[in-house]
Design an enzyme around this catalytic site. Structure first.
Site, PDB file in Angstrom:
ATOM      1  N   HIS A 289       0.810  -1.219   0.000  1.00 31.02           N
ATOM      2  CA  HIS A 289       0.000   0.000   0.000  1.00 31.02           C
ATOM      3  C   HIS A 289       0.843   1.270   0.000  1.00 31.02           C
ATOM      4  O   HIS A 289       0.341   2.334  -0.300  1.00 31.02           O
ATOM      5  CB  HIS A 289      -0.962   0.001   1.191  1.00 31.02           C
ATOM      6  CG  HIS A 289      -2.036  -1.026   1.059  1.00 31.02           C
ATOM      7  ND1 HIS A 289      -3.299  -0.746   0.620  1.00 31.02           N
ATOM      8  CD2 HIS A 289      -2.000  -2.361   1.261  1.00 31.02           C
ATOM      9  CE1 HIS A 289      -4.015  -1.859   0.565  1.00 31.02           C
ATOM     10  NE2 HIS A 289      -3.247  -2.861   0.955  1.00 31.02           N
TER      11      HIS A 289
ATOM     12  N   GLU B  58     -11.674  -3.369  -0.430  1.00 40.04           N
ATOM     13  CA  GLU B  58     -10.804  -4.513  -0.693  1.00 40.04           C
ATOM     14  C   GLU B  58     -11.628  -5.788  -0.602  1.00 40.04           C
ATOM     15  O   GLU B  58     -12.680  -5.798   0.048  1.00 40.04           O
ATOM     16  CB  GLU B  58      -9.674  -4.554   0.333  1.00 40.04           C
ATOM     17  CG  GLU B  58     -10.150  -4.737   1.770  1.00 40.04           C
ATOM     18  CD  GLU B  58      -9.525  -5.927   2.457  1.00 40.04           C
ATOM     19  OE1 GLU B  58      -8.991  -6.798   1.740  1.00 40.04           O
ATOM     20  OE2 GLU B  58      -9.580  -6.004   3.689  1.00 40.04           O
TER      21      GLU B  58
ATOM     22  N   HIS C  36      -8.330  -5.105  -4.946  1.00 41.86           N
ATOM     23  CA  HIS C  36      -7.516  -5.832  -3.998  1.00 41.86           C
ATOM     24  C   HIS C  36      -8.102  -7.215  -3.725  1.00 41.86           C
ATOM     25  O   HIS C  36      -8.385  -7.592  -2.585  1.00 41.86           O
ATOM     26  CB  HIS C  36      -7.414  -5.028  -2.690  1.00 41.86           C
ATOM     27  CG  HIS C  36      -6.230  -5.410  -1.847  1.00 41.86           C
ATOM     28  ND1 HIS C  36      -6.216  -6.521  -1.048  1.00 41.86           N
ATOM     29  CD2 HIS C  36      -5.042  -4.828  -1.679  1.00 41.86           C
ATOM     30  CE1 HIS C  36      -5.056  -6.593  -0.409  1.00 41.86           C
ATOM     31  NE2 HIS C  36      -4.325  -5.577  -0.782  1.00 41.86           N
TER      32      HIS C  36
END
Lengths: 680, 649
Positions: B70, B200, B411
């Site tokens: 990240h 995500e 993600h």
């Protein structure tokens, strides 16, 4: 026009409790009250003056009893010094709303309250034991025991358990976090610089911000996060809750001349250095230091500075001893609340270093916490030069140390003195900025040359307020305590805002001239559909949702609405909300004829009574009246006008509805349509 | 609103999502991919611009947490690609991020000898640009763009970020965890109703069993392995999962009185734990409460690792970085311990495809570590998902909390996403997208409009709701009925109480064309009385059934002096008639309105709408105009009313 009214409830100029009313919303800013040991033998002058007229100030219950707590919507707490009455309010009054404070305020506040409670308990105990024996001639023990026998002292307002319960009720916030205690009021804090987690609240109501400047300081050399001046530039109304009363403030005669913010900073840092250098010079001579101060706030700065200097000068490390049941917690909190500290200390977090020296001292075994003198006896602390910190209310412990050290000094041989090996010297440092309290303490101790009194005065003076006002770009109304008002008034005549004073137990009301509109979010869908139909306005029905401090208008779901009022809705409202009437756009006549044709027999079924009843059900005030021509009619009264529905318009085939104004017609027509539709 | 994933689109690793809202562009996360060692490691910044002027294209970069997938590409982006705008992180992220970056840089550059990688100085310079973002605090990037962080619970300092600009808003979750664990709390967000929620989906298809049983499982496995004399290797990130597992092991060791040594690799240990001690505020309540007595991150049983220990006989437990066995100590130790079947490898986290960790987990018995080395994997491989990602239930829960209008999945692996996508669309009925890297997603944000509501309307609705309610539950919804007045460039849209509504406030409709040709000014000979008009209309539609009608009439009182001034009339003129004429003029603008003027007294529109000057003898002496219409022609009547209001003011 919205108005705000403010009533200060606390007799002290240092602690405040303001009851504020914004139209129908009532809230409390701060719950400060002088601690019992402050108030009992020396009320502040103002308090004394008003005592006669208002009644006893010893018991805050008298003052708080006049507030209708059920109506109070929420409480805002600025810093941990302004929290004393909170447990009483949350536990023993009808108040049931939210309480907002920053996280350090909550954590430290609990410590402060518990300390106050234990101090008061100790005091009561000693007072009751000494009541039969000698009295120092002062009336202090008198008033306390009187309080005990009579209505009970302030300390009995709540118990330790109440403190815990009250703290649980606090919603913690960050600076600049917007909370919405009631849907149309929003509030946020900005750092005030006074102590860790201290903030100044700003309450926004209908686009109108009112800033409550609680205890604040411009000084940036202390550990808390710095003063954030944005609070002033954003506010339309500013309330200065707190300002040093020139009559009672210690030694700031110099302050009259030099009013700049940097000056205040210089002054505070000078005084810190003075305290520190006195301590260091004593330690250098192998002496002992007694610092009188609460184990939080400025004390932390002094200890920090001393520890740094000791390290830098390579002096033998003294034993730091905190005599307080809460010191361990307050110091520990300092190390985990790095984000609430000043910039310099925040930068340490990223290294990572502990923001305060106590972590290191503790690791090396130079830091000791004892809850009381008795506890000290059980601890095995290496003798030698000590740096003792005792809160000012714990006069017995201070007294003990002073007497003990006096004896040591007297017993010390001249040889020891000369070589500096004995414990000949000691210093008592007092940094309390409340001169009266410090004076009382010195009087009690009957010590002379060893005392160094350096008040670290950091609260706002009227000069600071003046300076604040220069930065208040949008201010229209400024409220200041009456003791400041007189001095400010002459100097702010030419300013853009109006200055008001407020004084103890007197309501001050200010009219705020702003738009009486609430910010709202409208579901885009609604507007889009209206635009599609070429409409600029229309009667809409929806539900308001109140979440995350915002008000939002949403279409009603078809399903949920049907289940709610069980009525079929007007045709063409497929999306679940209604846009009816009112088109200013060009539409064809046929398109305009949205209303279904009515048949005579439909109308014939209605009697005036039934119509009135049905209209009443949809929320209109409808009554059956007789018209001059002896026909029955229904008269509907709505906000902004009235309408008469004539059930027989003379020729037997329809009704006539006569509205007195355009505004009334909207409501009437819509309701009538709904009622008729339902019957079809 | 535009959303482009530069990384992590249908993939895990190198998270980087570009969002344009209200004319401002935010880059959420700037991560690197662990599975690659070439330029694919970084997000493809060429999607933004090929000219390299990123600062003018991007208004803010927000990093949600310190994991390298990240934040790994951040120094590269800021120092090597030249982005100089603001970067936002929570304080723990700001503190820990540079350590992990430095750690990774060392491994890549110093051990693998790569060139062109960012340097230590780059990391430091980059961190100087970081602005701390505190939880729940509203931060204004500029006058329009607003950011707010919410607790995400994934690792220390992990945040979900809400951004708003004008009418458009977005929530980017980063990684989050909806169940509290040993040291962190659960993610939480206000009902912010963003236009788009970017979430995500790492564990988007799994619903995990209770955390407690997983913990027990973990401890039992470790215990059984050390009892049989084996060595336990637990590869994990130096920060985050490691601390949680350390707390677990620590308490277990204490309770069971075990003496088997526990090590923690990487020189970071002390430093890493100190971050946890300093930022203990970001852990959960339980940890916070106990810290005064004993900081849970002061470990008693866990000692720092020395490389030589790997060859020591006897059981031991080792926490080694990194977590995916792709490099560093964990890989080195794995090579030594893998052939022994007594040993155990516990993979507590997620492994990116392509790493040794992923290969081992997939069950490969012979693994190529590099070009020259092959390792036979006899070690007991266990995969215990301690990864603090939300599972399917958690993701749904978060969507419910935030109530977004659109959902974008990133993600996660594509196959898993499609399942989740259908589930979300089914349950919430909101559009759901799973764009691939570089795929531009344009979402028509169901824009909320900013408006003002009349206080009177609100107070009435509020009071009614309060009366209606029996219980004391806080009011979160209340029905309201008012007149919505759309705004224009000058005025905001307003919602008014019907009584406050004045048609005059309605802006003139732009579509009303002026068409003088079709002005028809049919003159009727005589003015007809209201009653007869009503009668005519009543009879007009008579079929088998007699149709009835409701006739409305309203009087509009006006200020004659003011009006005559406005219209510029002579003193002697009849104001009412002049007003009527003016209204008539206004109405003739629209050719579709059938209009008849009967003398100076009455104007008729359509079938039944009639504006007239009432007789002065009627009960009201003030100058006024009367309007009446029938039920069926209400639309036309309101149009007439608005014209009337415009004239009369």
């Amino acid at each position: 026009m919205p108005r705000i009214s403010i009533v200060p409830f606390s007799p002290s100029d240092r602690y405040h409790l303001l009851l504020c009313e914004l139209d129908d919303t009532m809230f409390i800013v701060d719950c400060g009250w002088p601690a019992e040991n402050d108030s009992d033998d020396a009320q502040t002058d103002r308090g004394k003056q008003q005592r006669g007229s208002i009644g006893s100030l010893d018991d805050p219950r008298d003052a708080l009893g006049t507030i209708n707590w059920e109506r109070v919507d929420f409480i805002l707490i600025s810093n941990y010094e302004q929290i004393r009455l909170l447990p009483y309010i949350t536990e023993y009054t009808a108040f049931s709303g939210p309480v907002y404070a920053t996280e350090p305020t909550k954590a430290y506040g609990r410590c402060v309250l518990e300390e106050g409670l234990s101090a008061a308990a100790k005091k009561r105990y000693s007072a009751s034991t000494s009541a039969s024996t000698s009295r120092n001639g002062s009336n202090s023990s008198n008033s306390v025991s009187a309080g005990n026998n009579g209505r009970g002292g302030q300390s009995q307002l709540y118990s330790k358990r109440d403190i815990v319960a009250a703290m649980e009720k606090i919603t913690d916030v960050r600076h600049n976090e917007t909370v919405s205690p009631v849907p149309f009021v929003q509030a946020y804090t900005r750092s005030s610089g006074y102590c860790i987690g201290a903030g100044n609240w700003s309450v926004e109501y209908k686009g109108h911000k009112t800033a409550f400047i609680s205890t604040s300081t411009f000084a940036t050399c202390l550990h808390p996060q710095e003063w954030d001046g944005k609070i002033l530039s954003e506010a339309q109304a500013i309330v200065f809750c707190d300002a040093v009363d020139p009559a009672t403030s210690p030694g700031n005669d110099a302050a009259d001349d030099v009013p700049t913010a940097s000056w205040q900073n210089v002054q505070v840092s000078q005084r810190l250095n003075q305290l520190c250098s006195t301590a260091i010079s004593t330690l250098k001579q192998r002496g002992r230091v007694l610092l009188v101060g609460e184990p939080y706030g400025v004390t932390q700065d002094v200890v920090q500075l001393a520890a740094e200097n000791i390290l830098a000068l390579n002096l033998p490390q003294p034993q730091f001893i905190f005599v307080s049941p809460i010191a361990e917690r307050t110091l520990q909190f300092g190390n985990i609340m790095g984000e609430w500290l000043c910039e310099g200390k925040q930068a340490l977090l990223y290294l990572p270093e502990y923001p305060f020296a106590d972590k290191e001292l503790r690791k090396k075994g130079h830091l000791h916490f004892v809850s009381s003198l008795a506890d000290l006896a059980t601890k095995n602390i290496p003798q030698g030069n000590w740096f003792v910190v005792i809160p000012p209310h714990d006069i017995e412990s201070i007294d003990h140390f002073v007497r003990q050290w006096h004896q040591d000094a007297q017993r010390c041989s001249s040889a020891d003195m000369a070589s500096g090996t004995g414990l000949a010297k000691f210093t008592v440092l007092i940094h309390d900025d409340d001169a009266a309290r410090a004076q009382r303490l010195v009087n009690r101790l009957s010590i002379g040359p060893e005392v160094t009194f350096v008040p670290v005065a950091r609260r706002f003076t009227f000069h600071s307020i003046e300076q604040c006002l220069a930065a208040a770009e949008r201010a229209q109304h400024v409220l200041v305590p009456s003791h400041v008002f007189a001095r400010l008034e002459s100097q702010t005549k030419s300013s853009e805002f109006r200055l008001f004073e407020f004084s103890y137990m007197q309501a001050t009301t200010v009219d705020l001239d702003t738009d009486r509109h609430l910010p709202l979010e409208v579901q885009g869908e609604m507007a889009r559909r209206m635009r599609e139909k070429g409409k600029q306005h229309g009667l809409v029905e929806g539900k308001l949702t109140l979440a995350a401090g915002k008000i939002r208008l949403e279409c009603l779901d078809e399903a949920s609405r049907n289940s709610e009022d069980g009525q079929d809705q007007v045709a063409g409202a497929g999306a679940g909300f209604r846009v009816t009437a009112a088109t200013t756009a060009s539409t064809t006549t046929s398109a305009l004829a949205t209303a279904p044709a009515l048949k005579k027999r439909d109308l014939d079924r209605w009697t005036p009574e039934r119509l009135a009843e049905e209209l009443g059900e949809v929320g209109l005030k409808a009554t059956v009246v007789s018209t001059p021509s002896q026909n029955k009619a229904v008269r509907v009264v709505v906000a902004g006008g009235s309408a008469t529905i004539c059930m027989d318009n003379g020729n037997g085939n329809g009704w006539s509805v006569d509205c007195s104004s355009a505004s009334a017609q909207w409501t009437v027509i819509d309701s009538l349509r709904r009622v008729l539709k339902a019957s079809l | 609103m535009k959303v482009v994933p530069l990384g992590a689109g249908q993939d895990v690793g190198r998270s980087c999502v570009l969002v344009t809202l209200g004319g401002k562009t935010i880059m959420f996360d700037c991560g690197m991919h662990m599975g690659y060692n070439d330029e694919r490691r970084f997000p493809d910044f060429n999607f933004i611009t090929t000219e390299g002027d990123f600062t003018s294209r991007i208004d803010a970069v927000v990093i949600t947490h310190f994991h390298l997938d990240h934040c790994g590409a951040l120094p590269h982006f800021t120092e090597q690609r030249g982005y100089h705008g603001p970067i936002y992180m929570t304080p723990p992220t700001k503190a820990i991020c540079p350590i992990l970056l430095e750690d990774y840089r060392k491994i890549t550059v110093e051990r693998k000898g790569e060139t062109g990688f960012f340097t230590s100085q780059h990391i430091k310079d980059c961190m100087k640009k970081v602005v701390p973002l505190h939880l729940h605090e509203t931060v204004w990037v500029d006058d329009e763009l607003e950011l707010r962080a919410y607790y995400a619970g994934h690792v220390l300092g992990a945040a979900m970020v809400y951004a708003r600009c004008g009418n458009e808003s977005v929530v980017y979750t980063g990684d989050y965890n909806m169940t509290p664990d040993r040291h962190l709390g659960a993610a939480w967000i206000d009902k912010v109703r963003p236009d788009v929620l970017i979430t995500e989906t790492t564990y988007g298809t799994t619903i995990r069993d209770s955390k407690r049983s997983r913990e027990r499982d973990f401890l039992e496995k470790v215990h059984s392995c050390v009892m049989r004399g084996g060595k336990v290797l637990i590869p994990c990130f130096a920060l985050g999962r490691a601390q949680e597992l350390c707390i677990l092991i620590e308490t277990y060791w204490e309770r069971m009185g075990l003496t088997v040594p526990v090590y923690f690799s990487a020189g970071l240990t002390e430093k890493a734990n100190r971050y946890y001690k300093l930022f203990i505020n970001w852990t959960n309540q339980k940890v916070k409460e106990s810290f005064v007595d004993r900081n849970p991150f002061d470990f008693k049983y866990i000692k720092p690792w020395n490389r030589d220990y790997a060859d020591l006989p006897g059981p031991m437990v080792l926490f080694a970085t990194p977590g995916m066995l792709h490099i560093g100590t964990s890989l080195e130790v794995f090579r030594k311990w893998a052939p022994d079947e007594r040993n155990m490898l516990i993979m507590p986290g997620y492994c990116v495809a392509g790493t040794v960790g992923a290969k081992v987990l997939s069950g490969m018995k012979v693994v190529d570590i590099d070009q020259y080395t092959q390792v036979h994997v006899n070690i007991d491989v266990q995969n215990l998902s301690f990864s603090a990602h939300a599972d399917a239930k958690g993701i749904m829960e978060l969507i419910r909390q935030a109530s977004p209008r659109n959902v974008v999945l990133v993600h996660g692996e594509k196959s898993r996403m499609s399942y989740l996508k259908s589930k979300i669309m089914g349950e919430f009925g909101c559009p759901c997208y799973d764009p691939a890297n570089g795929e531009l997603l344009e979402i028509e944000a169901g824009k909320d409009m900013r408006a003002l509501m009349s206080d009177r309307l609100f107070q009435t609705a509020w009071a009614q709701e309060q009366q209606r309610r029996q219980e004391l539950a806080p009011i979160t919804e209340l029905p309201v009925k008012g007149v919505l007045l759309l705004g224009d460039s000058k005025r905001l849209t307003r919602l008014l109480d019907p009584s406050e509504f004045d048609l005059d406030e309605a802006p003139v409709v732009a579509s009303a064309r002026i068409n003088p040709d079709t002005q028809d000014t049919n003159n009727f000979a005589a003015a007809e009385s209201l009653d007869s008009v009503a009668a005519d209309n009543g009879l007009a539609g008579s079929d088998d059934e007699q149709s009835a009608d409701i006739r409305f009439s309203t009087r509009r009182v006006f200020d004659s002096a003011q009006l005559s001034e406005r219209l510029g009339l002579a003193d002697s003129a009849n104001v009412s008639s002049a007003a009527l004429a003016a209204i008539c003029d206004l109405l003739t603008v629209d050719p579709r309105i059938p209009l008849q003027t009967n003398g100076a007294k009455v104007v008729r529109l359509g079938q039944s709408v009639e504006i007239s000057v009432p007789d002065a003898t009627s009960e009201c002496e003030l100058p006024s105009l009367a309007i009446s219409w029938c039920w069926e022609e209400e639309g036309l009547a309101t149009q007439a009313l608005s014209a009337m209001n415009r004239v009369l003011g």
